[in-house]
Design a protein around this motif. Structure first.
Motif, mmCIF file in Angstrom:
data_model
loop_
_atom_site.group_PDB
_atom_site.id
_atom_site.type_symbol
_atom_site.label_atom_id
_atom_site.label_comp_id
_atom_site.label_asym_id
_atom_site.label_seq_id
_atom_site.Cartn_x
_atom_site.Cartn_y
_atom_site.Cartn_z
ATOM 1 N N THR A 111 0.963 -1.087 -0.353
ATOM 2 C CA THR A 111 0.378 0.650 -0.249
ATOM 3 C C THR A 111 1.160 1.055 -0.117
ATOM 4 O OG1 THR A 111 -0.040 -0.151 2.521
ATOM 5 C CG2 THR A 111 -2.222 -1.071 0.828
ATOM 6 N N ALA A 112 0.411 2.389 -0.459
ATOM 7 C CA ALA A 112 0.672 3.174 -0.940
ATOM 8 C C ALA A 112 0.875 4.870 -0.153
ATOM 9 C CB ALA A 112 1.248 4.266 -2.300
ATOM 10 N N THR A 113 0.993 5.187 -0.248
ATOM 11 C CA THR A 113 -0.035 6.877 -0.115
ATOM 12 C C THR A 113 -0.189 8.051 -1.563
ATOM 13 O OG1 THR A 113 0.960 7.411 1.700
ATOM 14 C CG2 THR A 113 0.187 8.993 1.251
ATOM 15 N N PHE A 114 -0.875 8.782 -1.736
ATOM 16 C CA PHE A 114 -1.231 9.120 -3.059
ATOM 17 C C PHE A 114 -1.805 10.549 -2.815
ATOM 18 C CE2 PHE A 114 -1.685 4.856 -4.568
ATOM 19 C CZ PHE A 114 -1.922 5.061 -5.610
ATOM 20 N N CYS A 115 -1.299 11.413 -2.991
ATOM 21 C CA CYS A 115 -1.784 12.736 -2.810
ATOM 22 C C CYS A 115 -2.105 13.902 -3.919
ATOM 23 C CB CYS A 115 -0.333 13.445 -3.256
ATOM 24 S SG CYS A 115 1.321 13.018 -1.719
ATOM 25 N N ALA A 123 -12.629 15.093 -11.662
ATOM 26 C CA ALA A 123 -12.823 14.793 -12.731
ATOM 27 C C ALA A 123 -13.050 13.365 -12.519
ATOM 28 C CB ALA A 123 -12.170 14.820 -13.985
ATOM 29 N N HIS A 124 -12.388 12.627 -11.702
ATOM 30 C CA HIS A 124 -11.718 11.131 -12.036
ATOM 31 C C HIS A 124 -12.378 11.155 -11.027
ATOM 32 C CE1 HIS A 124 -10.000 11.492 -15.789
ATOM 33 N NE2 HIS A 124 -9.349 12.381 -14.648
ATOM 34 N N PRO A 125 -13.584 10.747 -10.041
ATOM 35 C CA PRO A 125 -13.842 10.175 -8.599
ATOM 36 C C PRO A 125 -13.553 8.869 -8.681
ATOM 37 C CG PRO A 125 -15.733 10.821 -9.940
ATOM 38 C CD PRO A 125 -14.538 11.380 -10.223
ATOM 39 N N ASP A 126 -14.108 7.728 -9.478
ATOM 40 C CA ASP A 126 -13.904 6.270 -9.231
ATOM 41 C C ASP A 126 -12.698 6.154 -9.468
ATOM 42 O OD1 ASP A 126 -13.083 8.037 -12.201
ATOM 43 O OD2 ASP A 126 -13.133 5.838 -13.106
ATOM 44 N N ILE A 131 -8.731 4.060 -4.934
ATOM 45 C CA ILE A 131 -7.609 4.194 -4.456
ATOM 46 C C ILE A 131 -7.879 3.816 -2.836
ATOM 47 C CG2 ILE A 131 -5.665 5.703 -3.391
ATOM 48 C CD1 ILE A 131 -5.961 7.524 -6.499
ATOM 49 N N VAL A 132 -8.965 4.264 -2.695
ATOM 50 C CA VAL A 132 -8.595 3.927 -0.980
ATOM 51 C C VAL A 132 -9.598 2.181 -1.064
ATOM 52 C CG1 VAL A 132 -11.169 4.269 0.209
ATOM 53 C CG2 VAL A 132 -9.908 6.346 -0.607
ATOM 54 N N ALA A 133 -10.363 1.830 -1.992
ATOM 55 C CA ALA A 133 -11.006 0.155 -1.972
ATOM 56 C C ALA A 133 -9.008 -0.372 -1.800
ATOM 57 C CB ALA A 133 -11.698 0.312 -3.098
ATOM 58 N N LEU A 138 -4.684 8.846 1.651
ATOM 59 C CA LEU A 138 -5.042 9.720 0.894
ATOM 60 C C LEU A 138 -4.240 11.123 1.645
ATOM 61 C CD1 LEU A 138 -9.058 9.710 -0.305
ATOM 62 C CD2 LEU A 138 -7.048 9.055 -1.697
ATOM 63 N N CYS A 139 -3.614 11.248 1.104
ATOM 64 C CA CYS A 139 -2.683 13.196 0.728
ATOM 65 C C CYS A 139 -3.761 14.485 0.330
ATOM 66 C CB CYS A 139 -1.903 12.806 0.715
ATOM 67 S SG CYS A 139 -0.549 14.313 0.720
ATOM 68 N N ASN A 140 -4.030 15.586 0.787
ATOM 69 C CA ASN A 140 -4.284 16.758 -0.546
ATOM 70 C C ASN A 140 -3.019 17.125 -1.148
ATOM 71 O OD1 ASN A 140 -4.920 19.493 -0.835
ATOM 72 N ND2 ASN A 140 -6.699 19.363 0.826
#
Length: 270
Positions: A111-115, A123-126, A131-133, A138-140
């Protein structure tokens, strides 16, 4: 008629009296102040021996000392704080590269951290949901990757970060967004302060393979594997240009790091 010059002895007496008067004045001033005038130990102060800045109660307090001290610029975190290694991906989500990065991570059980950039999350909520699934953190990463955000007003910074969080939570309403990464690593005290106020840890990095320059998979992999040690936070990108080299490099990076370290996402709860 020639004017006679004063006797040489008289001139000497006047000079001596002037010197004595000056010394008496200095002595009087030191007694009035209650401190005898004397050079500090080590000789008189010179340009090479400046006075030390005040550190007592009269010194101007740093308003940001209230935040816990970390190991990166302006208090941003740049290591995991223990032996674990964290991979981070900036600038996504991207409809072409993010799914490939997720597939590589899934293949090695990492697993990783996505900023996430706010406008890309909107534009890409899916992809945010994907990513969460997969269990990633998550990172802002600001609304539109504004490298100059840290130099803007506190209100502008706060509005930008809140807007980005709202776009992420529109896709995953219960998402925990525990980190903020300033685009370009251009940290300032105000952006660090605002991110803390919004409950997000400022997140820097330890290893930067400059994959955004697209040097090729072999170079990216070599830089990451050579530069990573216990506690490293590795910076990579899954959007913002041609990121095929980064995705391909993961198939070299992941098995190497997983054999040497515990590679995992940063904790979603601070």
């Amino acid at each position: 008629m020639r004017t006679a010059s004063p006797p040489r002895a008289l001139v000497i007496v006047v000079v001596v009296l002037a010197a004595l008067l000056g010394s008496a004045y200095a002595l009087g001033r030191s007694l009035v102040d209650g401190v005898p005038e004397a050079a500090p130990s080590g000789g008189p102060l010179t340009a090479e021996q400046p006075t030390a800045p005040s550190t007592g109660p009269s010194a101007s307090p740093d308003p940001y000392q209230q935040w816990p001290a970390e190991d990166g610029p302006y208090g941003a975190r740049s290591t995991t704080g223990d032996a674990r290694v964290a991979l981070t991906f900036d600038d996504g989500p991207d409809p072409y590269y993010t799914p490939q990065a997720l597939a590589a991570l899934r293949a090695y059980g990492v697993t990783a951290t996505f900023c996430l950039v706010g406008e890309n999350a909107q534009a890409h909520p899916d992809l945010v949901r994907a990513i969460v699934a997969d269990g990633h953190t998550l990172c802002n990463h600001s609304w539109n990757h504004d490298v100059l955000l840290g130099g803007r007003s506190r209100q502008t910074i706060q509005t930008d970060l809140l807007r980005t969080n709202q776009a992420i939570r529109a896709a995953v309403p219960d998402a925990r967004i525990a980190y903020f990464r300033q685009p370009g690593g251009a940290w300032t005290y105000p952006v660090v302060s605002v991110s803390h106020e919004l409950g997000m840890m400022p997140l820097h990095w330890t290893v930067d393979p400059s994959d955004w320059r697209a040097p090729g998979a072999a170079t990216i992999a070599a830089r990451v594997t050579a530069g990573t040690g216990p506690g490293s936070i590795v910076l990579m990108h899954d959007s913002g240009g041609n990121r095929q080299g980064t995705v391909d490099a993961l198939y070299r990076i992941l098995p190497d790091l997983a054999s040497r370290f515990h590679v995992t996402a940063l904790p979603p709860e601070l």
